[in-house]
Design a protein around this motif. Structure first.
Motif, PDB file in Angstrom:
ATOM      1  N   LEU A  39       0.871  -1.203   0.082  1.00 47.90           N
ATOM      2  CA  LEU A  39       0.032  -0.147   0.036  1.00 47.90           C
ATOM      3  C   LEU A  39       0.797   1.382  -0.010  1.00 47.90           C
ATOM      4  O   LEU A  39       0.718   2.191  -0.711  1.00 47.90           O
ATOM      5  N   ALA A  40       2.015   1.401   0.770  1.00 39.77           N
ATOM      6  CA  ALA A  40       2.887   2.446   0.840  1.00 39.77           C
ATOM      7  C   ALA A  40       3.578   2.723  -0.300  1.00 39.77           C
ATOM      8  O   ALA A  40       3.894   3.829  -0.856  1.00 39.77           O
ATOM      9  N   ALA A  41       4.072   1.580  -1.062  1.00 35.19           N
ATOM     10  CA  ALA A  41       4.560   1.628  -2.367  1.00 35.19           C
ATOM     11  C   ALA A  41       3.719   2.034  -3.595  1.00 35.19           C
ATOM     12  O   ALA A  41       4.069   3.011  -4.157  1.00 35.19           O
ATOM     13  N   GLY A  42       2.364   1.662  -3.485  1.00 34.01           N
ATOM     14  CA  GLY A  42       1.499   2.344  -4.384  1.00 34.01           C
ATOM     15  C   GLY A  42       1.261   3.577  -4.209  1.00 34.01           C
ATOM     16  O   GLY A  42       1.222   4.387  -5.183  1.00 34.01           O
ATOM     17  N   LEU A  43       1.305   4.088  -2.999  1.00 32.34           N
ATOM     18  CA  LEU A  43       0.770   5.706  -2.778  1.00 32.34           C
ATOM     19  C   LEU A  43       2.056   6.398  -3.178  1.00 32.34           C
ATOM     20  O   LEU A  43       1.891   7.495  -3.853  1.00 32.34           O
ATOM     21  N   ALA A  44       3.409   5.823  -2.911  1.00 34.39           N
ATOM     22  CA  ALA A  44       4.588   6.515  -3.181  1.00 34.39           C
ATOM     23  C   ALA A  44       4.876   6.546  -4.911  1.00 34.39           C
ATOM     24  O   ALA A  44       5.235   7.879  -5.331  1.00 34.39           O
ATOM     25  N   LEU A 283      -0.912  -2.715  -4.455  1.00 34.23           N
ATOM     26  CA  LEU A 283      -0.406  -1.603  -5.032  1.00 34.23           C
ATOM     27  C   LEU A 283      -1.359  -0.486  -5.592  1.00 34.23           C
ATOM     28  O   LEU A 283      -1.243   0.565  -5.424  1.00 34.23           O
ATOM     29  N   GLY A 284      -2.250  -1.075  -6.534  1.00 34.98           N
ATOM     30  CA  GLY A 284      -3.257  -0.254  -6.937  1.00 34.98           C
ATOM     31  C   GLY A 284      -4.068   0.494  -6.049  1.00 34.98           C
ATOM     32  O   GLY A 284      -4.605   1.665  -6.250  1.00 34.98           O
ATOM     33  N   VAL A 285      -4.777  -0.409  -4.843  1.00 33.26           N
ATOM     34  CA  VAL A 285      -5.223   0.456  -3.750  1.00 33.26           C
ATOM     35  C   VAL A 285      -4.512   1.510  -3.419  1.00 33.26           C
ATOM     36  O   VAL A 285      -4.976   2.657  -2.934  1.00 33.26           O
ATOM     37  N   GLY A 286      -3.166   1.409  -2.914  1.00 37.22           N
ATOM     38  CA  GLY A 286      -2.385   2.457  -2.595  1.00 37.22           C
ATOM     39  C   GLY A 286      -2.473   3.730  -3.407  1.00 37.22           C
ATOM     40  O   GLY A 286      -2.349   4.582  -3.012  1.00 37.22           O
ATOM     41  N   MET A 287      -2.108   3.447  -4.674  1.00 38.27           N
ATOM     42  CA  MET A 287      -2.239   4.326  -5.946  1.00 38.27           C
ATOM     43  C   MET A 287      -3.475   5.271  -6.054  1.00 38.27           C
ATOM     44  O   MET A 287      -3.522   6.392  -6.418  1.00 38.27           O
ATOM     45  N   ALA A 288      -4.688   4.410  -5.616  1.00 41.80           N
ATOM     46  CA  ALA A 288      -6.005   4.872  -5.900  1.00 41.80           C
ATOM     47  C   ALA A 288      -6.377   5.946  -4.570  1.00 41.80           C
ATOM     48  O   ALA A 288      -7.401   6.832  -4.531  1.00 41.80           O
ATOM     49  N   THR A 366     -14.812   6.687  -1.028  1.00 42.74           N
ATOM     50  CA  THR A 366     -13.984   5.945  -1.621  1.00 42.74           C
ATOM     51  C   THR A 366     -12.487   6.268  -0.988  1.00 42.74           C
ATOM     52  O   THR A 366     -11.598   4.975  -0.460  1.00 42.74           O
ATOM     53  N   ALA A 367     -12.309   7.245  -0.682  1.00 42.76           N
ATOM     54  CA  ALA A 367     -11.000   7.729   0.178  1.00 42.76           C
ATOM     55  C   ALA A 367     -11.119   7.073   1.605  1.00 42.76           C
ATOM     56  O   ALA A 367     -10.115   6.748   2.169  1.00 42.76           O
ATOM     57  N   ILE A 368     -12.287   7.223   2.313  1.00 40.83           N
ATOM     58  CA  ILE A 368     -12.479   6.473   3.554  1.00 40.83           C
ATOM     59  C   ILE A 368     -12.210   4.795   3.496  1.00 40.83           C
ATOM     60  O   ILE A 368     -11.437   4.430   4.455  1.00 40.83           O
ATOM     61  N   VAL A 369     -12.749   4.182   2.512  1.00 43.83           N
ATOM     62  CA  VAL A 369     -12.673   3.148   2.419  1.00 43.83           C
ATOM     63  C   VAL A 369     -10.976   2.574   2.153  1.00 43.83           C
ATOM     64  O   VAL A 369     -10.583   1.697   2.696  1.00 43.83           O
ATOM     65  N   VAL A 370     -10.450   3.315   1.297  1.00 46.53           N
ATOM     66  CA  VAL A 370      -9.126   2.993   0.878  1.00 46.53           C
ATOM     67  C   VAL A 370      -7.992   3.430   2.070  1.00 46.53           C
ATOM     68  O   VAL A 370      -7.203   2.531   2.502  1.00 46.53           O
ATOM     69  N   LEU A 371      -8.218   4.412   2.868  1.00 45.45           N
ATOM     70  CA  LEU A 371      -7.793   4.676   4.056  1.00 45.45           C
ATOM     71  C   LEU A 371      -7.840   3.695   4.995  1.00 45.45           C
ATOM     72  O   LEU A 371      -6.996   3.360   5.834  1.00 45.45           O
ATOM     73  N   SER A 372      -9.045   3.281   5.297  1.00 46.94           N
ATOM     74  CA  SER A 372      -9.242   1.983   6.319  1.00 46.94           C
ATOM     75  C   SER A 372      -8.612   0.631   5.971  1.00 46.94           C
ATOM     76  O   SER A 372      -8.121   0.162   6.842  1.00 46.94           O
ATOM     77  N   MET A 373      -8.432   0.560   4.458  1.00 40.85           N
ATOM     78  CA  MET A 373      -7.814  -0.660   4.325  1.00 40.85           C
ATOM     79  C   MET A 373      -6.252  -0.540   4.448  1.00 40.85           C
ATOM     80  O   MET A 373      -5.667  -1.425   4.701  1.00 40.85           O
ATOM     81  N   ALA A 374      -5.775   0.877   4.433  1.00 42.08           N
ATOM     82  CA  ALA A 374      -4.388   1.034   4.567  1.00 42.08           C
ATOM     83  C   ALA A 374      -4.111   1.014   5.760  1.00 42.08           C
ATOM     84  O   ALA A 374      -2.827   0.639   6.458  1.00 42.08           O
ATOM     85  N   LEU A 375      -4.924   1.344   6.866  1.00 43.30           N
ATOM     86  CA  LEU A 375      -4.688   1.290   8.390  1.00 43.30           C
ATOM     87  C   LEU A 375      -4.638   0.065   8.825  1.00 43.30           C
ATOM     88  O   LEU A 375      -4.132  -0.138  10.029  1.00 43.30           O
TER      89      LEU A 375
END
Length: 592
Positions: A39-44, A283-288, A366-375
């Motif tokens: 997730l972190a790599a995708g965000l980067a 990776l895609g979830v982190g990018m999203a 969408t941002a809330i769900v992605v953040l919850s998955m990342a956390l």
């Protein structure tokens, strides 16, 4: 121009692989787990990071096949009888958790000032837990087949089944002008879904095994791999055309093949693709994660993440405790399943198209769900560290690390202690593991060095030296655990001699089908001895009594050999009591 396009695509692929190769080992070294690393790599590297790769949604769509393949592998390990045994958990526990969570999360949305329709869609989307994250964490911990892991898998299966009813509810909630075309084909959708499911079950029952037998005769390994991918992707496509979850289709296909003699081959063929695509999905979830949306609405998004995750976790904990799960298990389930999931994106997109929610609500949720998955991986890692002292009292107990015994003994209860005496008498070096700290401490009083570990986990097998052992003794008194251990040992160490204790005839057959070299039924020899003593007690002489019992033993061995799939396992020697019986002459085995 074509060369430039190919080069651009190659740069994107290299960037994705490079991010995974750097991020995942780094985060695992920090003790944060592989999922958070992806997730972190995708965000980067994503459009809101360094913008090295910009098409996050396409990557997520393709990489969802990783989740599909994961569910196929899980299905391969669940026989239909076992799945039927879980029906109470799937529909009972699943409906209880989903219903209560949907009600409370809708109330949270209304407390934020949204209409009940918007609050319901947002809450219902957040109810759908991330199958990818939960299954990945369970797999890393080796808990998928544990009772608490099976309960989580059951709930995830029920949530996968919910996507069609939820889409139907969204259509009913839509304004009249948007819903006219949506409500009309609901019966058609339901019929198409049932037809797709029936077609998949029919193909699994009557087509797949004959197809694999035919392909096995060609002895072309790449064709078997292609066939495995065809089954997984074909099942996923059929379910998607029917309006159901792709992952559900792959799971059903796996269950239908769970008793096939090609099961281990299929799992081995799928595994490399599953791992790579699942990593690509994260990776895609982190990018999203849209940092611009988060920056513009951060108070609402942060409050939404905390409120929804806390409410869902509390609801899951309450349901777990009501169904008599202990505190530790209930808390673990609550923390692991408190996030939204990938199916929320599907639900939110449909709600946006039908004008049930606005574009702003869609972006925020969408941002809330992605953040919850990342956390979630971070929270799981923190809980693991904090709760380590509460799980088990392991004073004076060591975990295995790079053991090198000639014989590995798994389970050191009554059977393990007696079975180890023979090798010890010959001076053979033993490695012994058990998952009961009290047993380990008691053994230490008598001079035995026993290490703490669950033999059903591949990482524990490696640490205990399974790859270096000449023989492995499975002496645990848990039937399901013994079956999992035998399957994992055979997958991890295909050439080692594997001797397993069996509770009864049924389990002995199952262990043989899992490719155990020798199977010992724990009550067989004692019962044979009692029969011999009975004959002697009524006046039969010793030689005749021995002859009668030898005949009983021979007939039992013949029946057992016939039951082991018509000689498919004729290359294995089966220990029945304390003698070896070699099954009938060996036939050609299907390609493994």
């Amino acid at each position: 121009m074509a060369a430039d396009g190919n080069a651009s695509q190659l740069v994107g692929i290299v960037t994705l692989l490079g991010a995974a190769v750097i991020g995942v080992p780094l985060f695992k070294r920090l003790g944060l787990g592989a999922v958070l690393g992806y997730l972190a790599a995708g965000l980067a590297i994503g459009p809101f990071g360094m913008a090295l790769v910009t098409d996050a949604q396409t990557i997520i769509h393709v990489a969802e096949l990783g989740v599909v393949m994961f569910l196929f592998v899980i299905g391969l390990e669940m026989k239909p009888s076992h799945l039927w045994g879980l029906r109470g958990q799937i529909f009972g526990l699943g409906s209880m958790q989903v219903g209560l969570c949907a009600l409370l999360l809708t109330a949270v949305g209304m407390a934020f000032g949204f209409s009940w329709q918007v609050a319901f869609v947002s809450g219902a989307g957040f109810v759908l837990t991330s199958t990818a994250i939960v299954m990945q964490v369970l797999a890393e911990r080796g808990d998928i087949h544990a009772p608490h892991g099976q309960r989580m898998v059951s709930i995830l299966l029920f949530e996968d089944l919910l996507i069609v009813p939820l889409l139907a509810i969204v259509a009913f909630l839509a304004p009249a002008q948007a819903s006219d075309n949506a409500v009309a084909p609901l019966l058609q959708r339901a019929g198409l879904a049932l037809l797709s499911l029936a077609a998949l079950v029919g193909a699994g029952l009557w087509l797949l095994n004959p197809m694999f037998r035919l392909l096995a005769k060609s002895k072309a390994r790449e064709v078997m791999t292609a066939a495995a991918l065809l089954v997984v992707l074909g099942a996923a496509l059929l379910m998607e055309l029917g309006g159901l979850s792709m992952a559900m289709g792959a799971f059903v296909a796996g269950v239908l093949l769970s008793e096939s003699s090609f099961r281990h081959q299929l799992e081995a063929d799928i595994e490399p693709f599953r791992g790579l695509l699942l990593g690509l999905f994260f990776l895609g979830v982190g990018m999203a994660l849209n940092l611009q949306v988060v920056g513009q609405h951060w108070p609402l998004i942060v409050a939404g993440v905390l409120a929804l995750m806390a409410t869902k976790a509390a609801c899951i904990y309450l349901v777990a405790r009501l169904t008599r799960s202990p505190h530790r298990v209930a808390l673990d389930r609550a923390i692991l399943m408190a996030q939204g999931g990938e199916f929320a994106f599907v639900l939110f997109s449909e709600a946006l198209k039908l004008q049930v929610i606005s574009a702003e609500v869609h972006a925020n949720m969408t941002a809330i769900v992605v953040l919850s998955m990342a956390l979630t991986p971070l929270v799981v890692s923190m809980h693991k560290r904090w709760a380590r002292g509460d799980a088990l009292q392991l004073d004076g107990v060591e975990a295995p690390e790079d053991l090198r015994g000639t014989v590995l003994v798994i389970g050191f209860g009554r059977v393990g202690q007696i079975a180890s005496q023979g090798p010890l008498a010959r001076g053979v070096q033993l490695s012994i593991i058990d998952n009961d700290p009290d047993t380990i401490r008691a053994a230490a009083l008598y001079g035995f060095k026993v290490y703490y570990g669950d033999g059903a986990r591949p990482d524990i097998l490696r640490a205990a030296g399974a790859h270096h052992a000449q023989a492995i003794l499975v002496c645990v008194d848990d039937k399901q655990a013994a079956s999992r251990i035998v399957q994992n040992v055979r997958r991890e160490c295909p050439r080692v001699q594997l001797i397993s204790r069996a509770f009864d005839r049924e389990q002995a057959l199952e262990l043989v089908r899992s490719d155990a070299d020798h199977v010992v039924r724990e009550t067989f020899e004692s019962a044979m001895q009692m029969g011999r003593l009975t004959l002697q007690a009524i006046g039969v002489d010793d030689d005749e009594a021995s002859g009668v019992m030898d005949e009983v033993r021979r007939r039992d061995a013949e029946r057992f050999a016939l039951e082991t799939a018509g000689g498919l396992f004729a290359g294995r020697a089966l220990v029945l009591g304390n003698i070896e019986h070699i099954p009938p002459p060996q036939h050609d085995k299907p390609a493994q």
